[in-house]
Design a protein around this motif. Structure first.
Motif, PDB file in Angstrom:
ATOM      1  N   UNK A 155       0.937  -1.131  -0.065  1.00 11.81           N
ATOM      2  CA  UNK A 155      -0.129   0.083  -0.020  1.00 11.81           C
ATOM      3  C   UNK A 155       0.737   1.407  -0.061  1.00 11.81           C
ATOM      4  N   UNK A 156       2.006   1.111   0.669  1.00 13.08           N
ATOM      5  CA  UNK A 156       3.099   2.357   0.622  1.00 13.08           C
ATOM      6  C   UNK A 156       3.327   2.564  -0.878  1.00 13.08           C
ATOM      7  N   UNK A 157       3.902   1.614  -1.512  1.00  6.85           N
ATOM      8  CA  UNK A 157       4.164   1.705  -2.795  1.00  6.85           C
ATOM      9  C   UNK A 157       3.125   2.286  -3.699  1.00  6.85           C
ATOM     10  N   UNK A 158       1.972   1.500  -3.391  1.00  8.78           N
ATOM     11  CA  UNK A 158       0.522   2.150  -4.321  1.00  8.78           C
ATOM     12  C   UNK A 158       0.726   3.540  -4.265  1.00  8.78           C
ATOM     13  N   UNK A 159       0.672   4.046  -2.787  1.00  8.83           N
ATOM     14  CA  UNK A 159       0.429   5.342  -2.764  1.00  8.83           C
ATOM     15  C   UNK A 159       1.379   6.297  -3.444  1.00  8.83           C
ATOM     16  N   UNK A 160       2.728   6.125  -3.166  1.00  8.53           N
ATOM     17  CA  UNK A 160       3.715   6.571  -3.793  1.00  8.53           C
ATOM     18  C   UNK A 160       3.553   6.773  -5.427  1.00  8.53           C
ATOM     19  N   UNK A 161       3.110   5.637  -6.055  1.00  7.54           N
ATOM     20  CA  UNK A 161       2.869   5.484  -7.606  1.00  7.54           C
ATOM     21  C   UNK A 161       1.710   6.501  -7.622  1.00  7.54           C
ATOM     22  N   UNK A 162       0.650   6.286  -6.994  1.00  8.22           N
ATOM     23  CA  UNK A 162      -0.446   7.130  -7.005  1.00  8.22           C
ATOM     24  C   UNK A 162      -0.114   8.595  -7.163  1.00  8.22           C
ATOM     25  N   UNK A 163       0.577   8.997  -6.123  1.00  7.79           N
ATOM     26  CA  UNK A 163       0.982  10.674  -5.831  1.00  7.79           C
ATOM     27  C   UNK A 163       1.687  10.800  -7.096  1.00  7.79           C
ATOM     28  N   UNK A 164       2.742  10.086  -7.660  1.00  8.93           N
ATOM     29  CA  UNK A 164       3.408  10.430  -8.776  1.00  8.93           C
ATOM     30  C   UNK A 164       2.447  10.528 -10.175  1.00  8.93           C
ATOM     31  N   UNK A 165       1.550   9.647 -10.176  1.00 10.45           N
ATOM     32  CA  UNK A 165       0.631   9.705 -11.507  1.00 10.45           C
ATOM     33  C   UNK A 165      -0.225  10.731 -11.112  1.00 10.45           C
ATOM     34  N   UNK A 166      -0.701  11.221 -10.048  1.00 12.92           N
ATOM     35  CA  UNK A 166      -1.205  12.674  -9.935  1.00 12.92           C
ATOM     36  C   UNK A 166      -0.632  13.855 -10.143  1.00 12.92           C
TER      37      UNK A 166
ATOM     38  N   UNK B 239       7.965  22.413 -13.684  1.00 12.02           N
ATOM     39  CA  UNK B 239       8.236  21.301 -12.884  1.00 12.02           C
ATOM     40  C   UNK B 239       8.192  22.037 -11.510  1.00 12.02           C
ATOM     41  N   UNK B 240       8.346  23.207 -11.249  1.00 12.00           N
ATOM     42  CA  UNK B 240       8.305  23.773  -9.907  1.00 12.00           C
ATOM     43  C   UNK B 240       6.975  23.788  -9.232  1.00 12.00           C
ATOM     44  N   UNK B 241       5.881  23.462 -10.021  1.00 14.24           N
ATOM     45  CA  UNK B 241       4.641  23.276  -9.353  1.00 14.24           C
ATOM     46  C   UNK B 241       4.737  21.789  -8.730  1.00 14.24           C
ATOM     47  N   UNK B 242       5.118  20.911  -9.607  1.00 12.81           N
ATOM     48  CA  UNK B 242       5.275  19.428  -9.271  1.00 12.81           C
ATOM     49  C   UNK B 242       6.147  19.082  -7.834  1.00 12.81           C
ATOM     50  N   UNK B 243       7.339  20.148  -7.744  1.00 11.14           N
ATOM     51  CA  UNK B 243       8.082  20.030  -6.379  1.00 11.14           C
ATOM     52  C   UNK B 243       7.358  20.574  -5.334  1.00 11.14           C
ATOM     53  N   UNK B 244       6.736  21.879  -5.476  1.00  8.92           N
ATOM     54  CA  UNK B 244       5.669  22.285  -4.307  1.00  8.92           C
ATOM     55  C   UNK B 244       4.451  21.336  -4.092  1.00  8.92           C
ATOM     56  N   UNK B 245       3.844  20.875  -5.031  1.00  9.44           N
ATOM     57  CA  UNK B 245       2.691  19.939  -4.603  1.00  9.44           C
ATOM     58  C   UNK B 245       3.464  18.608  -4.033  1.00  9.44           C
ATOM     59  N   UNK B 246       4.533  18.076  -4.436  1.00 10.17           N
ATOM     60  CA  UNK B 246       5.007  16.929  -3.608  1.00 10.17           C
ATOM     61  C   UNK B 246       5.398  17.350  -2.171  1.00 10.17           C
ATOM     62  N   UNK B 247       5.804  18.382  -2.027  1.00 10.93           N
ATOM     63  CA  UNK B 247       6.141  19.025  -0.388  1.00 10.93           C
ATOM     64  C   UNK B 247       4.643  19.089   0.224  1.00 10.93           C
ATOM     65  N   UNK B 248       3.675  19.602  -0.492  1.00 12.97           N
ATOM     66  CA  UNK B 248       2.396  19.644   0.108  1.00 12.97           C
ATOM     67  C   UNK B 248       1.735  18.296   0.479  1.00 12.97           C
ATOM     68  N   UNK B 249       1.979  17.491  -0.354  1.00 12.96           N
ATOM     69  CA  UNK B 249       1.391  16.066   0.150  1.00 12.96           C
ATOM     70  C   UNK B 249       2.081  15.266   1.006  1.00 12.96           C
ATOM     71  N   UNK B 250       3.520  15.513   1.091  1.00 14.24           N
ATOM     72  CA  UNK B 250       4.448  14.916   2.007  1.00 14.24           C
ATOM     73  C   UNK B 250       4.021  15.492   3.469  1.00 14.24           C
ATOM     74  N   UNK B 251       3.982  16.742   3.708  1.00 11.92           N
ATOM     75  CA  UNK B 251       3.852  17.355   4.862  1.00 11.92           C
ATOM     76  C   UNK B 251       2.408  17.209   5.447  1.00 11.92           C
TER      77      UNK B 251
END
Length: 551
Positions: free
Chosen positions: A15-26, A97-109
């Motif tokens: 489920x962890x890898x599924x969530x990581x893959x889903x976040x990247x796909x999003x 790509x900056x948007x992807x960087x900040x959105x990854x931070x938003x999802x992580x935190x």
């Protein structure tokens, strides 16, 4: 017989890898493969382009003129991404790509905050709820400073959540998140975060302790560089520009005396949240209702509810309102919804599950149908209708786009069947997140060339360039918007002299923006129209280029 996999079981690697893959796909689809779109992307890129061309990051500049609406954190970061990745991508894609960087931070935190507040099993649920929110889908992929603001808010909320356990580290995260929010959009983030941090000990006994005060002191020190370095440098460069940024574009925009932005409907966010925050809002309301006797005594609920109410109050009081500004409210709502997922009634969970599968599956099927119609020409009436809407689009098969869309569709079908082994309630949230991700992937692959044909200014500006006289001194402009000025500089290297700010300017060319329903006549007998155009498929905006007769 083995136990079914539980989505909220933190020991489940699958489920962890599924969530990581889903976040990247999003996150990834939509970041590359299209031109800067009107309105927000176009003018944002203009500010980034100026930094890349001049190296000046202190004064945001658009079309040759200072543009003091926002601090430059997003623009500086995007310029760095542009320098790093422009060898492989067009410059506008590299900066996006900056948007992807900040959105990854938003999802992580946000996930870290959910785990800190409710336990390890809920961090993943929080992320699933957040990426399933309808309001985040388009805005979370645009080249806009609000994605950096969202990352700053997520980091600050995580700092507040962590303060109960590790106050020193939490203070660093709170201060850093506040600083990122400030350098993204100005005073709004420090105001909301500061008010929330002060209200918690004033209203709730749990937050009144010595460590909390030390925690706030550390947060203040951590935020200080973010809050002072750029404003000081701006003031030293130009006190007038500092005043324009601080007084007019922060306080004036919020209080209304600057007359900037759309007029406010103070009920705007109450009206849009039911769809904008779906499914976070109804699940969050269920969390409050289901635990109404005890939840208000829990510090976790006190934090998330206070944060949301402060955001709602501040945004609703502002003199202007846009759905874009509601993005930060999705964070506390998703956090508050996470503990309510496992207590949803059977009927509600089943309804959410089937709504997600049927609705998003149907929308994905519609995209596939219309893509086939455009490529094959059958049914002919549907193909002709789509091509009339975007006359600049030439139907072609993009093998990579087709392969990605097909893989996403098959992956969605696989997950939908695999998720049947999960408990009902987490399955509903998972299917909601995967369904909206599928729709986005298909939209940003199969439909992307069709969308880009009508949203880009490139073909229009190329047409205007071809009409320019071989020799001309300068080009003035009238009523020309910020996105158009930015794209003129990017595509054609043209900086117009605006008649609104350059009084008495005498150029031999004049570019006018207007409405197709009310065409502009030549501005005087000395002018002759030499070009007229618009974006393909755009029925509202129209542009005219006039040439002055020689004296």
């Amino acid at each position: 017989m083995s136990q079914p996999t539980n989505l909220t079981n933190s020991s489940s690697r699958s489920t962890f890898f599924l969530l990581a893959a889903l976040c990247l796909a999003w996150i990834l689809p939509g970041l590359i493969g299209h031109q800067p779109w009107k309105p927000d992307e176009a003018y944002s890129f203009g500010l980034i382009y100026h930094i890349l061309q001049s190296g000046d990051w202190i004064v945001p500049t658009l079309g040759g003129e200072p543009f003091m609406e926002k601090p430059p954190l997003y623009y500086i970061t995007a310029a760095l991404f542009g320098k790093i990745f422009s060898f492989a991508l067009p410059l506008h894609d590299a900066t996006r790509l900056t948007t992807g960087f900040f959105m990854a931070l938003a999802l992580l935190f946000t996930g870290l905050a959910g785990r800190e507040l409710w336990g390890k099993s809920h961090g993943r649920l929080t992320v699933l709820i957040l990426i399933g929110c309808l309001g985040l889908l388009i805005r979370g992929h645009e080249m806009i400073t609000d994605t950096a603001l969202l990352a700053g808010f997520a980091m600050a909320i995580y700092g507040l959540a962590l303060s109960r356990r590790r106050f020193a580290l939490a203070g660093i995260w709170l201060g850093t998140g506040t600083g990122i929010g400030f350098m993204s959009k100005g005073l709004i983030a420090p105001g909301i975060i500061g008010l929330t941090a002060l209200l918690l000990p004033l209203v709730f006994r749990h937050w009144r302790n010595r460590d909390y005060m030390r925690y706030l002191a550390i947060a203040f020190l951590a935020s200080l560089p973010w809050l002072t370095i750029w404003p000081i440098l701006l003031y030293l460069r130009s006190p007038e520009l500092f005043r324009e940024w601080f007084w007019i574009n922060n306080l004036g925009r919020f209080l209304g005396f600057a007359k900037l932005g759309p007029s406010s409907d103070h009920m705007h966010y109450f009206k849009i949240l039911p769809w904008f925050a779906w499914p976070a809002l109804p699940i969050a309301l269920w969390t409050l209702w289901q635990g109404r006797r005890t939840i208000f005594r829990q510090p976790e609920a006190q934090l998330t509810l206070t944060t949301f109410l402060v955001m709602m109050g501040v945004f609703s009081m502002a003199s202007d309102a846009r759905e874009l500004y509601a993005l930060p409210m999705l964070l506390p709502l998703s956090l508050l919804a996470a503990p309510g997922v496992n207590t949803l009634r059977r009927g509600a969970a089943s309804a959410l599950n089937w709504f997600s599968i049927m609705t998003f599956g149907f929308i994905a099927g519609v995209f596939w149908f219309y893509w086939f119609a455009m490529i094959s020409g059958h049914p002919a009436n549907q193909a002709e209708r789509l091509l009339r809407l975007q006359p600049g689009y030439i139907p072609t098969i993009e093998p990579l786009h087709f392969a990605i869309a097909l893989m996403a569709t098959l992956a969605w079908l696989f997950i939908a069947f695999w998720a049947r082994s999960l408990p009902r309630n987490p399955r509903a949230v998972l299917n909601s997140a995967t369904g909206i991700t599928l729709v986005w992937v298909i939209m940003m692959t199969l439909a992307l060339p069709w969308l880009d044909a009508g949203k880009s200014y490139r073909s229009m500006i190329t047409s205007m360039q071809q009409a320019l006289p071989a020799r001309h001194a300068c080009i003035s402009s009238s009523k020309l918007g910020e996105p158009q000025r930015a794209m003129l500089e990017y595509y054609a290297g043209i900086l117009t002299k605006r008649t609104e700010t350059h009084q008495g300017i005498r150029c031999d060319l004049l570019l006018v923006q207007g409405s197709a329903n009310n065409p502009d006549a030549p501005p005087g007998p000395e002018w002759t129209e030499i070009w007229e155009g618009n974006r393909p498929g755009d029925r509202s905006e129209r542009y005219w280029l006039f040439q002055r007769h020689p004296s």
